[in-house]
Write a protein that holds these residues in place. Sequence first.
Motif, PDB file in Angstrom:
ATOM      1  N   ASP A   1       0.759  -1.093   0.077  1.00 24.58           N
ATOM      2  CA  ASP A   1       0.004  -0.235  -0.063  1.00 24.58           C
ATOM      3  C   ASP A   1       0.661   1.243  -0.020  1.00 24.58           C
ATOM      4  O   ASP A   1       0.498   2.377  -0.668  1.00 24.58           O
ATOM      5  CB  ASP A   1      -0.987  -0.088   1.231  1.00 24.58           C
ATOM      6  N   MET A   2       1.735   1.370   0.740  1.00 23.88           N
ATOM      7  CA  MET A   2       2.699   2.490   0.915  1.00 23.88           C
ATOM      8  C   MET A   2       3.831   2.645   0.222  1.00 23.88           C
ATOM      9  O   MET A   2       4.660   3.722   0.301  1.00 23.88           O
ATOM     10  CB  MET A   2       2.929   2.710   2.533  1.00 23.88           C
TER      11      MET A   2
ATOM     12  N   GLY B   1       5.897  -2.991   3.918  1.00 24.50           N
ATOM     13  CA  GLY B   1       5.375  -1.887   2.929  1.00 24.50           C
ATOM     14  C   GLY B   1       4.042  -1.439   3.114  1.00 24.50           C
ATOM     15  O   GLY B   1       3.628  -0.521   2.502  1.00 24.50           O
ATOM     16  N   ALA B   2       3.191  -2.184   3.905  1.00 25.04           N
ATOM     17  CA  ALA B   2       1.648  -1.727   4.252  1.00 25.04           C
ATOM     18  C   ALA B   2       1.526  -0.252   4.866  1.00 25.04           C
ATOM     19  O   ALA B   2       0.641   0.081   4.911  1.00 25.04           O
ATOM     20  CB  ALA B   2       0.883  -3.043   4.684  1.00 25.04           C
ATOM     21  N   VAL B   3       2.682  -0.117   5.863  1.00 23.21           N
ATOM     22  CA  VAL B   3       2.728   0.873   6.746  1.00 23.21           C
ATOM     23  C   VAL B   3       3.763   1.720   6.541  1.00 23.21           C
ATOM     24  O   VAL B   3       4.820   1.321   6.439  1.00 23.21           O
ATOM     25  CB  VAL B   3       2.201   0.356   8.143  1.00 23.21           C
ATOM     26  N   MET B   4       3.628   3.166   6.531  1.00 20.52           N
ATOM     27  CA  MET B   4       4.562   4.114   6.487  1.00 20.52           C
ATOM     28  C   MET B   4       4.366   4.841   7.656  1.00 20.52           C
ATOM     29  O   MET B   4       3.249   5.378   7.914  1.00 20.52           O
ATOM     30  CB  MET B   4       4.521   4.755   4.945  1.00 20.52           C
TER      31      MET B   4
ATOM     32  N   THR C   1       4.813   9.781  12.556  1.00 24.43           N
ATOM     33  CA  THR C   1       3.309   9.831  11.911  1.00 24.43           C
ATOM     34  C   THR C   1       3.231   8.662  11.071  1.00 24.43           C
ATOM     35  O   THR C   1       3.932   8.610  10.115  1.00 24.43           O
ATOM     36  CB  THR C   1       3.240  11.267  11.078  1.00 24.43           C
ATOM     37  N   ARG C   2       2.067   7.812  11.312  1.00 24.06           N
ATOM     38  CA  ARG C   2       1.616   6.733  10.743  1.00 24.06           C
ATOM     39  C   ARG C   2       0.615   6.711   9.788  1.00 24.06           C
ATOM     40  O   ARG C   2      -0.077   7.684  10.025  1.00 24.06           O
ATOM     41  CB  ARG C   2       1.395   5.803  11.821  1.00 24.06           C
ATOM     42  N   THR C   3       0.841   6.419   8.435  1.00 26.10           N
ATOM     43  CA  THR C   3       0.028   6.059   7.445  1.00 26.10           C
ATOM     44  C   THR C   3      -0.208   4.938   6.853  1.00 26.10           C
ATOM     45  O   THR C   3       0.983   4.072   6.752  1.00 26.10           O
ATOM     46  CB  THR C   3       0.464   7.218   6.156  1.00 26.10           C
ATOM     47  N   GLY C   4      -1.582   4.405   6.900  1.00 23.17           N
ATOM     48  CA  GLY C   4      -1.577   2.994   6.076  1.00 23.17           C
ATOM     49  C   GLY C   4      -2.241   2.034   7.278  1.00 23.17           C
ATOM     50  O   GLY C   4      -1.626   1.943   8.419  1.00 23.17           O
ATOM     51  N   ASP C   5      -3.277   1.257   6.975  1.00 20.15           N
ATOM     52  CA  ASP C   5      -3.649   0.306   7.840  1.00 20.15           C
ATOM     53  C   ASP C   5      -4.022  -0.972   7.189  1.00 20.15           C
ATOM     54  O   ASP C   5      -4.527  -1.957   7.685  1.00 20.15           O
ATOM     55  CB  ASP C   5      -4.936   0.906   8.336  1.00 20.15           C
ATOM     56  N   ALA C   6      -3.117  -1.377   5.969  1.00 20.14           N
ATOM     57  CA  ALA C   6      -3.521  -2.779   5.323  1.00 20.14           C
ATOM     58  C   ALA C   6      -2.687  -3.587   6.063  1.00 20.14           C
ATOM     59  O   ALA C   6      -1.755  -3.542   6.640  1.00 20.14           O
ATOM     60  CB  ALA C   6      -3.135  -2.466   3.880  1.00 20.14           C
ATOM     61  N   ALA C   7      -3.203  -4.797   5.760  1.00 16.49           N
ATOM     62  CA  ALA C   7      -2.461  -5.934   6.289  1.00 16.49           C
ATOM     63  C   ALA C   7      -1.139  -6.418   5.357  1.00 16.49           C
ATOM     64  O   ALA C   7      -1.382  -6.048   4.239  1.00 16.49           O
ATOM     65  CB  ALA C   7      -3.441  -7.161   6.343  1.00 16.49           C
ATOM     66  N   PRO C   8      -0.278  -7.252   5.847  1.00 20.32           N
ATOM     67  CA  PRO C   8       1.031  -7.510   5.073  1.00 20.32           C
ATOM     68  C   PRO C   8       0.121  -8.191   3.791  1.00 20.32           C
ATOM     69  O   PRO C   8      -0.660  -8.931   4.102  1.00 20.32           O
ATOM     70  CB  PRO C   8       1.779  -8.157   6.025  1.00 20.32           C
TER      71      PRO C   8
ATOM     72  N   GLU D   1      -1.597  -6.592  -2.769  1.00 16.45           N
ATOM     73  CA  GLU D   1      -0.424  -6.783  -3.604  1.00 16.45           C
ATOM     74  C   GLU D   1      -0.455  -7.586  -4.742  1.00 16.45           C
ATOM     75  O   GLU D   1      -0.385  -7.197  -5.881  1.00 16.45           O
ATOM     76  CB  GLU D   1       0.730  -7.399  -2.747  1.00 16.45           C
ATOM     77  N   TYR D   2      -1.463  -8.569  -4.543  1.00 13.96           N
ATOM     78  CA  TYR D   2      -1.332  -9.638  -5.791  1.00 13.96           C
ATOM     79  C   TYR D   2      -2.659  -9.129  -6.702  1.00 13.96           C
ATOM     80  O   TYR D   2      -2.646  -9.294  -7.952  1.00 13.96           O
ATOM     81  CB  TYR D   2      -1.616 -11.062  -5.310  1.00 13.96           C
ATOM     82  N   PRO D   3      -3.602  -8.537  -6.074  1.00 22.46           N
ATOM     83  CA  PRO D   3      -4.523  -7.814  -7.245  1.00 22.46           C
ATOM     84  C   PRO D   3      -4.170  -6.835  -8.074  1.00 22.46           C
ATOM     85  O   PRO D   3      -4.387  -6.722  -9.279  1.00 22.46           O
ATOM     86  CB  PRO D   3      -5.865  -7.317  -6.132  1.00 22.46           C
ATOM     87  N   ARG D   4      -2.912  -6.156  -7.520  1.00 20.34           N
ATOM     88  CA  ARG D   4      -2.357  -5.135  -8.470  1.00 20.34           C
ATOM     89  C   ARG D   4      -1.530  -5.628  -9.230  1.00 20.34           C
ATOM     90  O   ARG D   4      -1.273  -5.208 -10.681  1.00 20.34           O
ATOM     91  CB  ARG D   4      -1.662  -4.080  -7.509  1.00 20.34           C
TER      92      ARG D   4
END
Length: 310
Positions: A120-121, A244-247, A252-259, A263-266
């Motif tokens: 995600d990030m 890479g799911a969280v930055m 200051t934290r951004t992103g809340d996707a699971a590891p 990724e594979y849909p993209r």
Amino acid sequence: MKIALVGIGKIAVDQHVPVIAGSSDWDLAATVSRHGAVEGVEAFTDMGAMLEARSDIRVVSLCLPPVPRFDYAMQTLKAGRHVMLEKPPGATIAECHALEAAAREAGLSIYATWHSRHADMVAAAKVWLAEKVLRSLTVTWKEDVRRWHPGQAWIWEPGGLGVFDPGINALSIVTEILPDDIHVTHAELDVPENCQTPIGARIAFHHPKGAQVSAVFDWRQEGDQTWEIEAVTEAGTLKLSDGGAVMEVDGTRTGDAAPLGGEYPRLYDRMAQLVSKGGIDMDLRPMTLVTDALAIGRRHAVAAFFEGPQ
């Protein structure tokens, strides 16, 4: 588009099959595997038989271990089908170049996928670093091989990469987010006395503008898994975690996707784009860093590895 999935192992079952099933671009029309199958999908045990029987299948996604992948990919290209390659794209750099050349000559698409680049990030991290002066970058990639690669003896054989199988995920992110290319200057490799590939690695890299760049990979991590990249710049510190799911930028934290989330849909979205446009995507920089580390790395014998109790 109809697609065939070759190699029905853990990564295919966990990621490829559900992603294809949930995509509006793809129809899983066949599988090729000696041991696995997908319910409701025509199954073959021989690649040539599938290609001959299913001329309607335009695209083949290869999830085999890296060593046999070249023969399957070349057979697919010679049959006039587009090819999608799980990471790493092959066992050697030269065979990857040969596959790309064959695809170009035939006017076909080929895609060397790096799923961690699509966390995600990662794109946001690339933008943030683009105009910064990098001082240091450290990679810490530690996981439990027993959890993520059960029964996969091929990873300990030549061409299987060992700890670089997950480590190449980190390097695919690093080569994507850094505006400058790096190369390996030193590596220390921990190789179990009963294996051909390393279970741990410590690597130093040359950065053209003088930043200190290093990585630590380990497959002996128990408990919490660690997939982190930290970049220190003159304008603050960026940290990617959870693969890479969280930055975080200066806390200051951004992103809340699971590891692995998204990724594979993209990857399959990208493959659909390549096929529609006749494109090729074969970035081999992550694999080059791994093969260079294996080439110049100093090997240290460590305790034998056994998946189960002895």
